[in-house]
Design a protein around this motif. Structure first.
Motif, PDB file in Angstrom:
ATOM      1  N   LEU A 121      -3.526  68.957 -38.298  1.00  8.78           N
ATOM      2  CA  LEU A 121      -2.888  70.251 -38.504  1.00  8.78           C
ATOM      3  C   LEU A 121      -1.599  69.994 -39.275  1.00  8.78           C
ATOM      4  CD1 LEU A 121      -3.471  71.481 -34.888  1.00  8.78           C
ATOM      5  CD2 LEU A 121      -4.769  72.136 -36.902  1.00  8.78           C
ATOM      6  N   TYR A 122      -1.497  70.572 -40.457  1.00  9.18           N
ATOM      7  CA  TYR A 122      -0.397  70.262 -41.365  1.00  9.18           C
ATOM      8  C   TYR A 122       0.481  71.490 -41.543  1.00  9.18           C
ATOM      9  CZ  TYR A 122       1.845  67.631 -45.074  1.00  9.18           C
ATOM     10  OH  TYR A 122       2.744  66.926 -45.818  1.00  9.18           O
ATOM     11  N   SER A 123       1.673  71.448 -40.988  1.00  9.08           N
ATOM     12  CA  SER A 123       2.603  72.568 -41.058  1.00  9.08           C
ATOM     13  C   SER A 123       3.934  72.088 -41.637  1.00  9.08           C
ATOM     14  CB  SER A 123       2.800  73.168 -39.666  1.00  9.08           C
ATOM     15  OG  SER A 123       3.679  74.253 -39.717  1.00  9.08           O
ATOM     16  N   VAL A 124       3.888  71.632 -42.880  1.00 11.27           N
ATOM     17  CA  VAL A 124       5.074  71.110 -43.556  1.00 11.27           C
ATOM     18  C   VAL A 124       5.278  71.869 -44.856  1.00 11.27           C
ATOM     19  CG1 VAL A 124       6.109  69.069 -44.623  1.00 11.27           C
ATOM     20  CG2 VAL A 124       4.753  68.824 -42.558  1.00 11.27           C
ATOM     21  N   GLY A 125       6.515  72.259 -45.129  1.00 17.57           N
ATOM     22  CA  GLY A 125       6.836  72.953 -46.378  1.00 17.57           C
ATOM     23  C   GLY A 125       6.140  74.296 -46.482  1.00 17.57           C
ATOM     24  N   SER A 126       5.481  74.523 -47.600  1.00 15.34           N
ATOM     25  CA  SER A 126       4.841  75.816 -47.828  1.00 15.34           C
ATOM     26  C   SER A 126       3.479  75.928 -47.159  1.00 15.34           C
ATOM     27  CB  SER A 126       4.704  76.065 -49.335  1.00 15.34           C
ATOM     28  OG  SER A 126       3.898  75.077 -49.912  1.00 15.34           O
ATOM     29  N   PHE A 127       3.072  74.931 -46.393  1.00 15.71           N
ATOM     30  CA  PHE A 127       1.769  74.958 -45.733  1.00 15.71           C
ATOM     31  C   PHE A 127       1.883  75.337 -44.262  1.00 15.71           C
ATOM     32  CE2 PHE A 127       1.343  72.201 -49.347  1.00 15.71           C
ATOM     33  CZ  PHE A 127       0.275  72.800 -49.982  1.00 15.71           C
ATOM     34  N   LYS A 128       2.848  76.188 -43.948  1.00 12.57           N
ATOM     35  CA  LYS A 128       3.004  76.655 -42.577  1.00 12.57           C
ATOM     36  C   LYS A 128       2.092  77.832 -42.312  1.00 12.57           C
ATOM     37  CE  LYS A 128       7.684  75.226 -42.416  1.00 12.57           C
ATOM     38  NZ  LYS A 128       8.460  74.613 -41.564  1.00 12.57           N
ATOM     39  N   ASP A 129       1.832  78.067 -41.046  1.00 15.45           N
ATOM     40  CA  ASP A 129       0.988  79.185 -40.635  1.00 15.45           C
ATOM     41  C   ASP A 129       1.772  80.482 -40.805  1.00 15.45           C
ATOM     42  OD1 ASP A 129      -0.929  80.802 -39.528  1.00 15.45           O
ATOM     43  OD2 ASP A 129      -0.424  80.274 -37.473  1.00 15.45           O
ATOM     44  N   ARG A 130       1.312  81.324 -41.706  1.00 14.35           N
ATOM     45  CA  ARG A 130       1.998  82.591 -41.945  1.00 14.35           C
ATOM     46  C   ARG A 130       1.435  83.732 -41.104  1.00 14.35           C
ATOM     47  NH1 ARG A 130       1.477  80.044 -46.740  1.00 14.35           N
ATOM     48  NH2 ARG A 130       3.393  79.495 -47.796  1.00 14.35           N
ATOM     49  N   ILE A 166     -13.885  65.559 -31.054  1.00 14.07           N
ATOM     50  CA  ILE A 166     -12.611  65.328 -31.737  1.00 14.07           C
ATOM     51  C   ILE A 166     -12.004  64.064 -31.151  1.00 14.07           C
ATOM     52  CG2 ILE A 166     -10.310  66.234 -32.210  1.00 14.07           C
ATOM     53  CD1 ILE A 166     -11.537  69.036 -32.102  1.00 14.07           C
ATOM     54  N   ALA A 167     -12.001  63.011 -31.949  1.00 13.88           N
ATOM     55  CA  ALA A 167     -11.529  61.708 -31.490  1.00 13.88           C
ATOM     56  C   ALA A 167     -10.008  61.655 -31.403  1.00 13.88           C
ATOM     57  CB  ALA A 167     -12.041  60.613 -32.413  1.00 13.88           C
ATOM     58  N   ALA A 168      -9.335  62.367 -32.319  1.00 17.79           N
ATOM     59  CA  ALA A 168      -7.870  62.366 -32.323  1.00 17.79           C
ATOM     60  C   ALA A 168      -7.369  63.612 -33.050  1.00 17.79           C
ATOM     61  CB  ALA A 168      -7.340  61.119 -33.016  1.00 17.79           C
ATOM     62  N   ILE A 169      -6.124  63.966 -32.757  1.00 22.21           N
ATOM     63  CA  ILE A 169      -5.482  65.103 -33.414  1.00 22.21           C
ATOM     64  C   ILE A 169      -4.108  64.646 -33.894  1.00 22.21           C
ATOM     65  CG2 ILE A 169      -4.568  67.437 -33.144  1.00 22.21           C
ATOM     66  CD1 ILE A 169      -6.596  67.848 -30.887  1.00 22.21           C
ATOM     67  N   HIS A 170      -3.803  64.924 -35.160  1.00 21.64           N
ATOM     68  CA  HIS A 170      -2.487  64.642 -35.722  1.00 21.64           C
ATOM     69  C   HIS A 170      -1.849  65.968 -36.117  1.00 21.64           C
ATOM     70  CE1 HIS A 170      -2.785  60.246 -36.119  1.00 21.64           C
ATOM     71  NE2 HIS A 170      -4.087  60.486 -36.252  1.00 21.64           N
ATOM     72  N   LEU A 171      -0.651  66.210 -35.605  1.00 21.50           N
ATOM     73  CA  LEU A 171       0.109  67.413 -35.944  1.00 21.50           C
ATOM     74  C   LEU A 171       1.290  66.984 -36.812  1.00 21.50           C
ATOM     75  CD1 LEU A 171       0.241  68.742 -32.311  1.00 21.50           C
ATOM     76  CD2 LEU A 171      -1.060  69.790 -34.127  1.00 21.50           C
ATOM     77  N   CYS A 172       1.403  67.551 -38.007  1.00 22.90           N
ATOM     78  CA  CYS A 172       2.515  67.231 -38.905  1.00 22.90           C
ATOM     79  C   CYS A 172       3.423  68.454 -38.996  1.00 22.90           C
ATOM     80  CB  CYS A 172       1.995  66.859 -40.290  1.00 22.90           C
ATOM     81  SG  CYS A 172       0.983  65.376 -40.284  1.00 22.90           S
ATOM     82  N   LEU A 173       4.692  68.272 -38.647  1.00 18.50           N
ATOM     83  CA  LEU A 173       5.639  69.383 -38.588  1.00 18.50           C
ATOM     84  C   LEU A 173       6.933  69.027 -39.306  1.00 18.50           C
ATOM     85  CD1 LEU A 173       5.321  69.853 -34.728  1.00 18.50           C
ATOM     86  CD2 LEU A 173       4.143  71.217 -36.440  1.00 18.50           C
ATOM     87  N   ASP A 174       7.630  70.058 -39.802  1.00 17.85           N
ATOM     88  CA  ASP A 174       8.966  69.826 -40.336  1.00 17.85           C
ATOM     89  C   ASP A 174       9.996  70.762 -39.704  1.00 17.85           C
ATOM     90  OD1 ASP A 174       8.331  72.216 -41.559  1.00 17.85           O
ATOM     91  OD2 ASP A 174       8.879  71.572 -43.574  1.00 17.85           O
ATOM     92  N   ASP A 175       9.594  71.525 -38.710  1.00 21.21           N
ATOM     93  CA  ASP A 175      10.498  72.432 -38.005  1.00 21.21           C
ATOM     94  C   ASP A 175      10.887  71.784 -36.676  1.00 21.21           C
ATOM     95  OD1 ASP A 175      11.859  74.490 -36.801  1.00 21.21           O
ATOM     96  OD2 ASP A 175      10.165  75.885 -36.747  1.00 21.21           O
TER      97      ASP A 175
END
Length: 130
Positions: free
Chosen positions: A36-45, A65-74
Protein backbone atom coordinates in the motif's frame (compact mmCIF):
# COMPACT_ATOMS: atom_id res chain seq x y z
CA UNK A 1 -1.62 4.56 -9.72
CA UNK A 2 -4.86 4.96 -11.60
CA UNK A 3 -7.89 7.03 -10.61
CA UNK A 4 -11.25 5.33 -10.89
CA UNK A 5 -14.53 7.16 -11.50
CA UNK A 6 -16.57 4.62 -9.56
CA UNK A 7 -15.80 2.38 -6.61
CA UNK A 8 -17.22 -0.66 -8.43
CA UNK A 9 -14.67 -0.21 -11.23
CA UNK A 10 -11.81 -0.11 -8.74
CA UNK A 11 -13.10 -3.24 -6.97
CA UNK A 12 -13.40 -5.08 -10.30
CA UNK A 13 -9.82 -4.15 -11.21
CA UNK A 14 -8.51 -5.36 -7.84
CA UNK A 15 -10.49 -8.61 -8.11
CA UNK A 16 -9.18 -9.21 -11.64
CA UNK A 17 -5.59 -8.57 -10.51
CA UNK A 18 -5.93 -11.05 -7.65
CA UNK A 19 -7.49 -13.72 -9.83
CA UNK A 20 -4.78 -13.29 -12.49
CA UNK A 21 -2.12 -13.72 -9.80
CA UNK A 22 -3.79 -16.97 -8.75
CA UNK A 23 -3.26 -18.47 -12.19
CA UNK A 24 0.36 -19.07 -11.22
CA UNK A 25 1.02 -22.22 -9.22
CA UNK A 26 3.93 -20.48 -7.44
CA UNK A 27 1.57 -17.75 -6.23
CA UNK A 28 -0.87 -20.33 -4.96
CA UNK A 29 1.90 -22.04 -2.98
CA UNK A 30 3.91 -19.06 -1.72
CA UNK A 31 1.36 -16.24 -1.67
CA UNK A 32 1.71 -12.58 -2.63
CA UNK A 33 3.25 -9.51 -1.08
CA UNK A 34 0.79 -6.63 -0.86
CA UNK A 35 2.03 -3.06 -0.94
CA UNK A 36 0.00 0.00 0.00
CA UNK A 37 1.72 3.15 -1.24
CA UNK A 38 0.61 6.45 0.27
CA UNK A 39 3.51 8.78 -0.51
CA UNK A 40 3.34 12.15 -2.27
CA UNK A 41 0.56 12.42 -4.81
CA UNK A 42 -0.37 8.74 -4.43
CA UNK A 43 -2.42 9.21 -1.28
CA UNK A 44 -5.95 7.95 -0.87
CA UNK A 45 -8.23 10.80 -1.86
CA UNK A 46 -11.43 8.91 -1.08
CA UNK A 47 -11.20 9.76 2.64
CA UNK A 48 -12.27 6.27 3.69
CA UNK A 49 -15.15 5.84 1.24
CA UNK A 50 -15.26 2.22 0.14
CA UNK A 51 -13.18 0.92 3.05
CA UNK A 52 -15.71 -1.76 3.95
CA UNK A 53 -16.09 -2.82 0.31
CA UNK A 54 -12.32 -3.21 -0.07
CA UNK A 55 -12.19 -5.16 3.19
CA UNK A 56 -14.94 -7.53 2.05
CA UNK A 57 -13.15 -8.06 -1.26
CA UNK A 58 -9.84 -8.80 0.48
CA UNK A 59 -11.53 -11.34 2.76
CA UNK A 60 -13.42 -13.04 -0.07
CA UNK A 61 -10.55 -13.57 -2.53
CA UNK A 62 -8.86 -16.97 -1.98
CA UNK A 63 -5.32 -15.60 -2.02
CA UNK A 64 -2.61 -16.01 0.60
CA UNK A 65 -1.03 -12.69 1.55
CA UNK A 66 2.48 -13.55 2.68
CA UNK A 67 3.40 -10.00 3.71
CA UNK A 68 2.12 -6.43 3.65
CA UNK A 69 4.27 -3.31 3.20
CA UNK A 70 2.76 0.09 3.99
CA UNK A 71 4.66 3.13 2.65
CA UNK A 72 3.72 6.45 4.24
CA UNK A 73 5.00 10.01 4.33
CA UNK A 74 2.50 11.46 6.82
CA UNK A 75 3.79 11.28 10.42
CA UNK A 76 0.24 11.23 11.82
CA UNK A 77 -0.70 8.20 9.70
CA UNK A 78 2.54 6.49 10.67
CA UNK A 79 1.94 6.95 14.41
CA UNK A 80 -1.69 5.83 14.13
CA UNK A 81 -0.82 2.68 12.16
CA UNK A 82 2.07 1.78 14.45
CA UNK A 83 -0.25 2.11 17.46
CA UNK A 84 -2.84 -0.08 15.71
CA UNK A 85 -0.21 -2.73 14.96
CA UNK A 86 0.64 -2.94 18.64
CA UNK A 87 -2.88 -4.21 19.31
CA UNK A 88 -2.96 -7.09 16.84
CA UNK A 89 -1.79 -10.68 17.09
CA UNK A 90 2.02 -11.08 17.04
CA UNK A 91 1.88 -13.71 14.28
CA UNK A 92 0.02 -11.33 11.97
CA UNK A 93 2.11 -8.33 13.05
CA UNK A 94 5.27 -10.17 11.96
CA UNK A 95 4.01 -10.09 8.35
CA UNK A 96 3.32 -6.33 8.28
CA UNK A 97 5.99 -3.69 7.74
CA UNK A 98 5.39 0.05 7.89
CA UNK A 99 7.87 2.28 6.06
CA UNK A 100 8.00 6.03 6.64
CA UNK A 101 9.77 8.55 4.43
CA UNK A 102 9.93 10.18 1.03
CA UNK A 103 9.51 8.35 -2.26
CA UNK A 104 13.25 7.66 -2.51
CA UNK A 105 13.52 6.55 1.13
CA UNK A 106 10.61 4.14 0.70
CA UNK A 107 12.26 2.70 -2.42
CA UNK A 108 15.45 2.03 -0.44
CA UNK A 109 13.52 0.53 2.49
CA UNK A 110 11.57 -1.78 0.17
CA UNK A 111 14.82 -2.82 -1.51
CA UNK A 112 16.07 -4.15 1.84
CA UNK A 113 13.18 -6.63 1.68
CA UNK A 114 14.02 -7.69 -1.87
CA UNK A 115 11.51 -5.46 -3.68
CA UNK A 116 13.46 -3.72 -6.46
CA UNK A 117 12.60 -0.11 -7.27
CA UNK A 118 11.86 -1.03 -10.88
CA UNK A 119 8.68 -2.75 -9.63
CA UNK A 120 7.35 0.64 -8.52
CA UNK A 121 6.06 2.33 -11.68
CA UNK A 122 6.84 5.79 -10.28
CA UNK A 123 9.49 8.40 -10.95
CA UNK A 124 11.08 10.65 -8.34
CA UNK A 125 8.61 13.40 -9.29
CA UNK A 126 5.68 11.13 -8.35
CA UNK A 127 4.76 10.56 -11.98
CA UNK A 128 3.96 7.24 -13.55
CA UNK A 129 6.99 5.80 -15.33
CA UNK A 130 5.71 4.46 -18.65
Amino acid sequence: VRKFKHLQNELRARFFTCMEALRSEQTQLKGVVAMLYSVGSFKDRSKGVGFMEHTRLALSVPIHIAAIHLCLDDPNQYILIRAGLATINAKLRARIRVHYGSHLECQYLLATYGIPKKLLPLTGNYEVDR
